[in-house]
Design a protein around this motif. Structure first.
Motif, mmCIF file in Angstrom:
data_model
loop_
_atom_site.group_PDB
_atom_site.id
_atom_site.type_symbol
_atom_site.label_atom_id
_atom_site.label_comp_id
_atom_site.label_asym_id
_atom_site.label_seq_id
_atom_site.Cartn_x
_atom_site.Cartn_y
_atom_site.Cartn_z
ATOM 1 N N SER A 1 -18.636 -22.164 -5.527
ATOM 2 C CA SER A 1 -19.551 -21.126 -5.030
ATOM 3 C C SER A 1 -20.664 -21.738 -4.196
ATOM 4 O O SER A 1 -21.119 -21.150 -3.212
ATOM 5 C CB SER A 1 -20.142 -20.331 -6.199
ATOM 6 O OG SER A 1 -21.043 -21.112 -6.963
ATOM 7 N N ALA A 2 -21.111 -22.947 -4.579
ATOM 8 C CA ALA A 2 -22.156 -23.616 -3.799
ATOM 9 C C ALA A 2 -21.652 -23.981 -2.407
ATOM 10 O O ALA A 2 -22.358 -23.807 -1.404
ATOM 11 C CB ALA A 2 -22.628 -24.864 -4.540
ATOM 12 N N LEU A 3 -20.413 -24.467 -2.325
ATOM 13 C CA LEU A 3 -19.858 -24.828 -1.019
ATOM 14 C C LEU A 3 -19.596 -23.589 -0.172
ATOM 15 O O LEU A 3 -19.822 -23.596 1.051
ATOM 16 C CB LEU A 3 -18.576 -25.632 -1.214
ATOM 17 C CG LEU A 3 -18.732 -26.985 -1.924
ATOM 18 C CD1 LEU A 3 -17.379 -27.648 -2.112
ATOM 19 C CD2 LEU A 3 -19.681 -27.905 -1.168
ATOM 20 N N ASP A 4 -19.117 -22.522 -0.794
ATOM 21 C CA ASP A 4 -18.914 -21.279 -0.042
ATOM 22 C C ASP A 4 -20.233 -20.760 0.503
ATOM 23 O O ASP A 4 -20.307 -20.266 1.633
ATOM 24 C CB ASP A 4 -18.264 -20.217 -0.935
ATOM 25 C CG ASP A 4 -16.818 -20.549 -1.260
ATOM 26 O OD1 ASP A 4 -16.215 -21.374 -0.541
ATOM 27 O OD2 ASP A 4 -16.292 -19.987 -2.250
ATOM 28 N N MET A 5 -21.293 -20.848 -0.300
ATOM 29 C CA MET A 5 -22.611 -20.433 0.169
ATOM 30 C C MET A 5 -23.049 -21.274 1.369
ATOM 31 O O MET A 5 -23.524 -20.747 2.374
ATOM 32 C CB MET A 5 -23.628 -20.591 -0.954
ATOM 33 C CG MET A 5 -25.080 -20.391 -0.535
ATOM 34 S SD MET A 5 -26.228 -21.374 -1.534
ATOM 35 C CE MET A 5 -25.792 -23.048 -1.048
ATOM 36 N N LEU A 6 -22.861 -22.597 1.270
ATOM 37 C CA LEU A 6 -23.279 -23.477 2.360
ATOM 38 C C LEU A 6 -22.526 -23.151 3.640
ATOM 39 O O LEU A 6 -23.104 -23.146 4.734
ATOM 40 C CB LEU A 6 -23.042 -24.930 1.955
ATOM 41 C CG LEU A 6 -23.589 -25.986 2.903
ATOM 42 C CD1 LEU A 6 -25.107 -25.935 2.953
ATOM 43 C CD2 LEU A 6 -23.122 -27.386 2.480
ATOM 44 N N ALA A 7 -21.245 -22.864 3.504
ATOM 45 C CA ALA A 7 -20.452 -22.521 4.685
ATOM 46 C C ALA A 7 -20.951 -21.239 5.347
ATOM 47 O O ALA A 7 -20.771 -21.056 6.560
ATOM 48 C CB ALA A 7 -18.988 -22.374 4.294
#
Length: 383
Positions: free
Chosen positions: A219-225
């Motif tokens: 979820s953190a990586l999806d947010m960053l993207a």
């Protein structure tokens, strides 16, 4: 008024885990207010300094497993026999279900194999988890049990009944101030952003703590993207020691390799960095590099890593769980999110130039926690 006498049992100060850091700070605070005797788990059953004192036990099940120590059941039973009516146990994790058992593990996560391997590593099979629930039902063989949160108390009350006292929450950490007694050496100069991100990012989002399969990194990586390319993610942690194995690797691909694969799949190379293990002397400088923090927990009954952040006056976004709702009600400066879109919106707002620093009204520093323990113990002792 005479100085109260109390004993404290917990991990050795040199043990590389969050509960050891916490017990170290708590011991210092208790020593200012009481006649304190501290004993690590290994020595607790033979330490004569503890005799005749009420005892606080800072307990985490995985620290009381063979071969280094007797199993938790045998250790706590023997402790209670030696100190009848005087053992006050403080469980640092309380689970109402096996967090590493299927079908609760997220099979879509890139960290799914690590969830499975962590379960095997700590012998947290259904059978071992059942043994832990039996320990809870026996109130851990203690005279009293002190939960660290209201969610933890709710889990324990049906099992341990009137042995469960009111929660005494975890204390929040303040900067160590270069305390040489707890670190090998002090950093020569403060860390710089360009050491991790040569492109000098507009904003840095931090996740603090050991690399942990219990965190939702996806979820953190999806947010960053979903944020503009000027935002980067700094994971402040790694292995549990400078020479140690990263938790979760267990001879297979380590967490950083799994994370690198997830980063590449989203095209985020260069925007995510893992610092690795950080000595305490350099921790505060690294935390101050971040503009906001993210705590993407899947399940928790307590979290000392989150409480290392609130003195910084930076936005802290945390997944909406019973624990984080409780901490927010206690005054911790948290913004809670329930889903991926809520996380992206909240982080965009937190990184805004106009975003105000959230006020910290969380009252539990180590001095307040020490006083609360002494009051709880004194109130329960025979006159």
């Amino acid at each position: 008024m005479p100085i109260p006498r109390i004993g404290l049992i917990g991990p050795d100060r040199t043990q590389p885990c969050g509960i050891a850091d916490y017990t170290c700070r708590l011991a210092d605070a208790l020593a200012l207010k009481s006649d304190l005797a501290f004993a690590p788990f290994r020595a607790a059953l033979s330490d004569s300094r503890l005799d005749g004192r009420p005892i606080l036990v800072q307990y985490e099940r995985s620290l009381l497993s063979p071969p280094s120590l007797p199993g938790a059941d045998r250790f706590l039973s023997a402790l209670a026999r030696r100190h009848p009516g005087r053992v006050f146990l403080v469980p640092h994790e309380v689970y109402d279900r096996d967090p590493f058992a299927f079908p609760y593990a997220d099979v879509r996560s890139a960290f799914f194999p690590l969830l499975w391997m962590k379960r095997l590593r700590y012998r947290w099979s259904h059978r071992a988890y059942a043994a832990e629930k039996r320990l809870q039902a026996r109130a851990y063989h203690a005279h009293r049990v002190i939960p660290l949160s209201a969610p933890g108390a709710e889990i324990l009350l049906p099992l341990a009944g009137n042995k469960v006292l009111e929660p005494i929450p975890l204390a929040y950490f303040t900067p160590p101030g270069g305390d040489a007694s707890r670190s090998e050496s002090a950093p020569s100069e403060p860390p710089r952003r360009d050491a991790f991100f040569p492109s000098l990012p507009r904003a840095v989002i931090g996740i603090f703590g050991f690399l942990n399969p219990g965190l939702d990194y996806a979820s953190a990586l999806d947010m960053l993207a979903g944020l503009d390319p000027g935002a980067c993610l700094l994971l402040l942690g790694g292995p549990r020691s400078e020479a140690g194995e990263a938790p979760g690797s267990f001879g297979l691909s380590d967490p950083q390799t799994r994370l690198a694969q997830a980063i590449a799949a989203r095209g985020l190379q260069g925007r995510v960095h893992v610092t690795g293990f950080l000595p305490e002397a350099s921790l505060n400088g690294h935390l101050r590099l971040c503009d906001a923090f993210l705590c993407p927990m899947r399940f928790k009954s307590n979290s000392s890593s989150l409480l290392n952040l609130i003195h910084l006056g930076k936005p802290i976004l945390a997944s909406d769980l019973p624990l984080t709702r409780y901490l927010k009600a206690q005054g911790a400066p948290l913004e809670l999110y329930a889903d991926a879109e809520g996380l992206r919106r909240a982080m965009s707002a937190a990184l805004s130039v106009a975003a105000p620093s959230p006020p910290n009204r969380y009252p539990w520093d180590f001095g307040a926690v020490a006083e609360a323990y002494l009051r709880a113990v004194a109130a329960d002792q025979p006159r």
